[in-house]
Design an enzyme around this catalytic site. Structure first.
Site: not given
Ligand code: MEV
Length: 292
Positions: A83-84, A87, A89-92, A134
């Site tokens: 899911p986008i 949380g 990790g879709s962009s990573a 991520d």
């Molecule tokens: C995002 O998945 C995690 C954060 O700690 C950002 C990061 O580590 O770059 C919020």
């Protein structure tokens, strides 16, 4: 055409503080995947039904191409079961899958550490000041203990740990959440640094509990980490409600995972409460079970 994929991720402990040099623990979600197909083209074209902002993705792809020293004239097709903006990790995952596909098309074989380094270049564009946790866990596809600029530590997590991931459906932007914490840090360094120190202690205790398979302690530590994230202002009504529901269903502990301000809640349940909790939560929310 070359197609490569990358997994999703869940941060168990240490989000946000990890941006400031503290440790974090993250695990891969291997059954949710981002698939990137790459073929040569006259110009850079992106086809994606899951992401809306394709200009932003183009900038990330150009960065990866710069890192790999290749021309960015590709036609790129993106498909995702991750899911986008929730949380996971879709962009990573996009950065990692694109790095692997473009490198393969160039005929270069990259190990997981090289994939991590290259994918960070675009992840940093997507997130703005990303810690790199991520794209590290997604490149390694195993549980990790992560500190920025230090060697990645692969963790031997207890194998029967089941993490319940509950989507609040409140879409959150990591860049916005990181910026909000940065503002808080700027306004009150001493207080926020003390919160980060507490998170560091929690993460270090969790590392031992994870390796020892002490699920009750892992739950207690999730609650402690959640208290700290609340002090950082990262909770919203919907995630607080889910955490309370997990507590009513008898969890060992629950917390937001990732950027916060929406996104996912993670929770651990005793074995005898797990099935009932999963079925009750699934009536109202999208629930993913992450097994290590
Ligand atoms: C995002 O998945 C995690 C954060 O700690 C950002 C990061 O580590 O770059 C919020």
């Amino acid at each position: 055409m070359i197609t490569e994929s990358a997994c999703g991720k869940v941060i168990l402990y240490g989000e946000h503080a990890v941006v400031y040099g503290k440790p974090a623990i993250a695990v891969p979600v291997k059954n949710l995947r981002m698939e990137v197909s790459v073929e040569k083209s006259a110009t850079l074209q992106i086809k994606s039904e899951c992401f809306e902002n394709l200009d932003w993705i183009k900038t990330g792809i150009v960065k990866i191409c710069d890192e790999l020293d290749v021309d960015s004239n590709f036609s790129i097709t993106i498909k995702s079961t991750i899911p986008i903006a929730s949380g996971m990790g879709s962009s990573a995952a996009l950065s990692v899958a694109a790095t692997k596909a473009i490198a393969k098309l160039k005929g270069v074989s990259l190990d997981k550490e090289a994939v991590r380094k290259v994918s960070y270049a675009s992840e940093n564009i997507f997130h703005g000041g990303a810690s790199g946790v991520d794209n590290a866990v997604i490149s390694y596809e195993c549980p990790i203990y992560y500190i920025k600029h230090e060697e990645i530590e692969e963790l031997e997590a207890a194998l029967d740990l089941k993490i319940v991931v509950i989507d609040s459906k409140v879409r959150s932007s990591t860049a916005n959440a990181v910026a909000a914490v940065r503002q808080k840090h700027k306004e009150n360094k001493e207080k926020v640094n003390a919160i980060f120190d507490d998170i560091e202690n929690t993460v270090n205790s969790a590392k031992f509990a994870l390796e020892a398979g002490d699920f009750e302690e892992l739950g207690n530590l999730m609650n402690l980490n959640q208290d700290a994230l609340e002090l950082l202002g990262l909770s919203v009504l919907e995630t607080t409600q889910i955490i309370n529901e997990c507590k009513k269903l008898g969890c060992f502990g629950a917390k937001i995972s990732g950027a916060g301000l929406g996104g996912n809640v993670i929770s651990i349940f005793p074995d005898d409460k797990f099935e009932n909790a999963k079925s009750e939560l699934s009536k109202k929310y999208n629930v993913v079970i992450v097994k290590l």
